[in-house]
Each structure stands twice: as structure tokens, then as C-alpha cells.
Design a protein around this motif. Sequence first.
Motif, PDB file in Angstrom:
ATOM      1  N   SER A  55     -14.064   4.635  -3.558  1.00 26.61           N
ATOM      2  CA  SER A  55     -14.004   3.442  -2.704  1.00 26.61           C
ATOM      3  C   SER A  55     -15.026   3.496  -1.576  1.00 26.61           C
ATOM      4  CB  SER A  55     -12.593   3.294  -2.114  1.00 26.61           C
ATOM      5  OG  SER A  55     -11.645   3.086  -3.137  1.00 26.61           O
ATOM      6  N   SER A  83     -10.276   7.589  -3.424  1.00 26.35           N
ATOM      7  CA  SER A  83     -10.733   7.331  -2.058  1.00 26.35           C
ATOM      8  C   SER A  83     -12.251   7.485  -1.981  1.00 26.35           C
ATOM      9  CB  SER A  83     -10.042   8.291  -1.087  1.00 26.35           C
ATOM     10  OG  SER A  83     -10.373   7.989   0.245  1.00 26.35           O
ATOM     11  N   ARG A 126       0.830  -1.211   0.000  1.00 24.84           N
ATOM     12  CA  ARG A 126       0.000   0.000   0.000  1.00 24.84           C
ATOM     13  C   ARG A 126       0.863   1.260   0.000  1.00 24.84           C
ATOM     14  NH1 ARG A 126      -4.512   2.723  -1.494  1.00 24.84           N
ATOM     15  NH2 ARG A 126      -5.508   3.861   0.216  1.00 24.84           N
ATOM     16  N   SER A 172      -7.542   3.344   4.239  1.00 24.17           N
ATOM     17  CA  SER A 172      -8.900   3.284   3.672  1.00 24.17           C
ATOM     18  C   SER A 172      -9.954   3.734   4.685  1.00 24.17           C
ATOM     19  CB  SER A 172      -9.214   1.863   3.178  1.00 24.17           C
ATOM     20  OG  SER A 172      -8.271   1.456   2.217  1.00 24.17           O
TER      21      SER A 172
END
Length: 224
Positions: free
Chosen positions: A186, A183, A117, A155
Motif C-alpha cells: 500500500s 501494508s 477496518r 495506514s
Amino acid sequence: MVELIKVSKRYPPDVTALSSVSLSVDRGEMFFIIGRSGAGKTTILKLISSMEPPTSGLVEISGQTIHRLKGGKLAKLRQKIGVAYQDFKLLTDRTAAENIAISMEVSYKKPQIIRNRVRSLLEQLDLADKHDTITGELSRGEQQRVTLARAVANSPTMVLVDEPTGNLDADTTERVVKLLQNSHKSGATVIIATHDESIYRNTSCRIMELRQGAIHSIVRGDQA
């Protein structure tokens, strides 16, 4: 997701940063806050992230009045919020990679997941060659990008960003906007305080303008 109910914030001796602001931001919404310096943009973000308590009124996140939360409940809520302020708050004696990894480490993510990540975020922000650089040695624009990467790394369900493009050129601004849009796609609620008209001009997102601590208008970008 976010509810402000007649929120006011005053700082001693007699500075009124916000005056009776009421606002709702939906779960999964991308929302922009604009206004001149001193209008109250940063104060709203600090209230939402529980860094500051309101002088009066209520600030609720997912139905919880956040300034009344204590201990573990407050810590659990904060883990779900990614924040990128103008003063960065980086660990300047740690590397860029270490700074980004922190939010995932406290959530006990597996080391391999964290490494992947971190590398992905650094590549997205054109910082791949800064992986092992101490953040205190980075330029201000590079530090800003590390701060943004850290904010989205775990996240979070909500991302709060203060002037994300203030030190960046057009190409890097585009990278930052794409990161925040990803983001949002998501599922995160993304709230951005900005002076930069280019990042909200052609959007259909809602834009709230503050003037002297009060809401002047809330419109959609394609209607502004």
C-alpha cells in the motif's frame, strides 16, 4: 524516508547500544534488521520513532531531524508512524477492538470506517472472536497480534515492528507476514527487527545485520 547519520546511543552508566551507525532506508522500502539480543535492533527503532534521542549524530525522517521537533510538529509526525514493540503497550483494560481503533480515532476517521477496518484486521489475524475481549485477558501471542493490527490500522506512511513473530506458530506467523506485506504494498515504509530467519530468507529486501551496536553487513535476502 529514513536517514541515520553517524548515530551513537549510550545508556548510563557506560552501555554503548549503537556506535556511529549510518543508514538510509528508501520511501516504500521493506527493510529487515537482524542480530543477536543486545545488538542494537530495538534501539534503532526507538530512535526512528523518536522515543529515544541519539547521544550523537542525526536521525532524519523525510528530511526532518526528529529529535529537534517539538509539540504539534512532533505529534503530526508520530501519527504517520505505526509502531509495534515487544512490550506491546496495549491498554489492558480496553477491548482488542478499542485498542486497534485508537490510532484511527485520533485522526478523526468516521466511526463506520473505523469499525470496518478493525473487523477486517481482526479477521486477517484470526482474532475475529476476540473483538470484544479485554486485552488483559488475551494470551501473549494474541496481544502481539492486536499490537500489530494497531500499528497498521491507520495506514501509516511508516511501520516499525520489533520481533513480530516471537510468540507465534507457523500459521499465525504467515498471517502476520502477509499483513505487513499488504501494508508495504500500500506504499508504507516497513522496518522489521527480527530473529526469525523464515520471514526474510526468501525475500529480495535488504537485510542489515548488527553486531555489538555496529553495522556488520547489509545484503539482499536472495543474496544472503
